[in-house]
Scaffold this motif. Structure first.
Motif, PDB file in Angstrom:
ATOM      1  N   ARG A  14      -5.178   2.325   4.984  1.00 32.10           N
ATOM      2  CA  ARG A  14      -4.798   2.194   6.380  1.00 32.10           C
ATOM      3  C   ARG A  14      -3.513   1.383   6.507  1.00 32.10           C
ATOM      4  NH1 ARG A  14      -5.393  -0.480  11.176  1.00 32.10           N
ATOM      5  NH2 ARG A  14      -6.346   0.653  12.907  1.00 32.10           N
ATOM      6  N   GLN A  15      -2.662   1.792   7.421  1.00 30.15           N
ATOM      7  CA  GLN A  15      -1.398   1.100   7.630  1.00 30.15           C
ATOM      8  C   GLN A  15      -1.643  -0.345   8.051  1.00 30.15           C
ATOM      9  OE1 GLN A  15       1.003   2.845  10.683  1.00 30.15           O
ATOM     10  NE2 GLN A  15       2.738   1.488  10.321  1.00 30.15           N
ATOM     11  N   GLU A  78      -2.164  -7.397   9.836  1.00 32.03           N
ATOM     12  CA  GLU A  78      -3.588  -7.171  10.117  1.00 32.03           C
ATOM     13  C   GLU A  78      -4.495  -7.448   8.927  1.00 32.03           C
ATOM     14  OE1 GLU A  78      -6.279  -3.710  12.309  1.00 32.03           O
ATOM     15  OE2 GLU A  78      -4.474  -3.143  11.203  1.00 32.03           O
ATOM     16  N   SER A  79      -3.996  -7.237   7.720  1.00 31.09           N
ATOM     17  CA  SER A  79      -4.825  -7.447   6.528  1.00 31.09           C
ATOM     18  C   SER A  79      -5.294  -8.895   6.389  1.00 31.09           C
ATOM     19  CB  SER A  79      -4.047  -7.057   5.265  1.00 31.09           C
ATOM     20  OG  SER A  79      -2.837  -7.792   5.185  1.00 31.09           O
ATOM     21  N   LYS A 124       0.693  -5.950  -0.994  1.00 28.72           N
ATOM     22  CA  LYS A 124      -0.394  -5.746  -1.957  1.00 28.72           C
ATOM     23  C   LYS A 124      -1.779  -5.879  -1.320  1.00 28.72           C
ATOM     24  CE  LYS A 124       2.331  -7.304  -5.935  1.00 28.72           C
ATOM     25  NZ  LYS A 124       2.411  -8.246  -7.069  1.00 28.72           N
ATOM     26  N   LYS A 125      -1.808  -6.111  -0.024  1.00 30.92           N
ATOM     27  CA  LYS A 125      -3.083  -6.288   0.657  1.00 30.92           C
ATOM     28  C   LYS A 125      -3.467  -5.024   1.419  1.00 30.92           C
ATOM     29  CE  LYS A 125      -2.153 -11.208   1.382  1.00 30.92           C
ATOM     30  NZ  LYS A 125      -1.981 -12.279   2.400  1.00 30.92           N
ATOM     31  N   THR A 126      -4.756  -4.811   1.575  1.00 34.50           N
ATOM     32  CA  THR A 126      -5.252  -3.650   2.315  1.00 34.50           C
ATOM     33  C   THR A 126      -6.124  -4.109   3.479  1.00 34.50           C
ATOM     34  OG1 THR A 126      -7.159  -3.460   0.835  1.00 34.50           O
ATOM     35  CG2 THR A 126      -5.205  -2.132   0.308  1.00 34.50           C
ATOM     36  N   VAL A 127      -6.280  -3.246   4.446  1.00 32.74           N
ATOM     37  CA  VAL A 127      -7.105  -3.541   5.612  1.00 32.74           C
ATOM     38  C   VAL A 127      -8.525  -3.044   5.363  1.00 32.74           C
ATOM     39  CG1 VAL A 127      -7.403  -3.147   8.081  1.00 32.74           C
ATOM     40  CG2 VAL A 127      -5.099  -3.326   7.121  1.00 32.74           C
TER      41      VAL A 127
END
Length: 267
Positions: A14-15, A78-79, A124-127
């Motif tokens: 996810r963006q 957001e992450s 490098k982070k994801t939601v």
């Protein structure tokens, strides 16, 4: 072909959007708030001087007992939302009565330079999908009421009559709004007071109606009233159980993710 495209998009991460964190804290806690934000995220913040309005008997519910407040608007990726909420609660002791509140607000757009910079910082982070809020999950709304200077007491009295516990006042000034005033049909006062009220969603309409009737745009106060959706909150005792449940879901999802990645490595 269309089905394959849908499946491909579903698998894509996810963006990482930019969100807004609004914090209302005691003046003495401003430095601690900023250091907490910097410790766990890259946040672009701006601070305003505010005044708490809650009466002493009920101020503890919203943590805005001290008259002098600092209101901080922070843009962040957001992450980092879940970590920010947890760290603010822990490091700033917002679970204690009178320390303040923080809440996140979704944005529909932001400066491209800012958005790209924050996205780069969290590349490098994801939601976590389970933490994404939607209209069905939201419990609170933020009511914003901009009135003529000196009318905020009347506005807060009207809001209280409809169930609001308290709010925070920001002092502001209108820019040159002659063009808009031609269409609205009124002249807006230059010196303004902006009242911020965090309320449960089911009580929002009653409070907004009371504000409209008492200090609305057709009254001497010339109030402009609107509301914004609120995603995550910290500093409101009733939500601790909800936040714990959300955090538990997050941990379970991360655990499953780790298991899958570990399995792939073994293969």
């Amino acid at each position: 072909m269309a089905e394959k495209e849908k499946q491909k998009k579903a698998k894509e991460p996810r963006q990482n959007r930019t969100k807004l964190l609004i914090s209302i804290v005691n003046r003495s806690d401003e430095t601690l708030l900023k250091s907490t934000l910097d410790d766990c995220s890259v946040a672009l913040s701006v601070a305003f001087a505010g005044t708490g309005t809650a009466r002493s008997a009920i101020l503890d519910y919203f943590g805005i007992g001290e008259t002098e407040k600092t209101v901080v608007f922070s843009l962040f990726p957001e992450s980092d939302e879940d970590l920010l909420i947890r760290e603010i609660r822990a490091k700033m002791s917002l679970y204690l009565v009178g320390r303040g509140i923080s809440f996140t607000v979704p944005l529909t757009g932001v400066s491209e330079i800012i958005a790209n910079g924050l996205a780069k910082a969290s590349a490098k982070k994801t939601v976590v999908e389970s933490l994404i809020m939607n209209d069905e999950k939201r419990i609170y709304d933020l009511i914003v009421c901009a009135v003529d200077s000196g009318s905020s007491d009347d506005a807060m009295e009207a809001a209280r009559s409809a169930g609001a516990a308290g709010g925070t006042i920001l002092h502001a000034r209108m820019l040159d709004n002659k063009k808009a005033e031609q269409f609205v049909g009124i002249s807006l006062a230059k010196e303004q007071e902006i009242l911020l009220i965090l309320t449960k969603r089911e009580g929002k309409l009653a409070i907004m109606q009371a504000l409209f009737d008492r200090v609305g745009v057709k009254t001497e106060a010339g109030g402009i009233i609107f509301s914004l959706p609120v995603d995550r909150t910290v500093g409101i005792g009733a939500d601790e159980a909800d936040e714990a449940a959300i955090a538990n879901d997050s941990n379970e999802e991360q655990s499953e993710k780790d298991k899958k990645e570990h399995g792939m490595k073994n293969d």
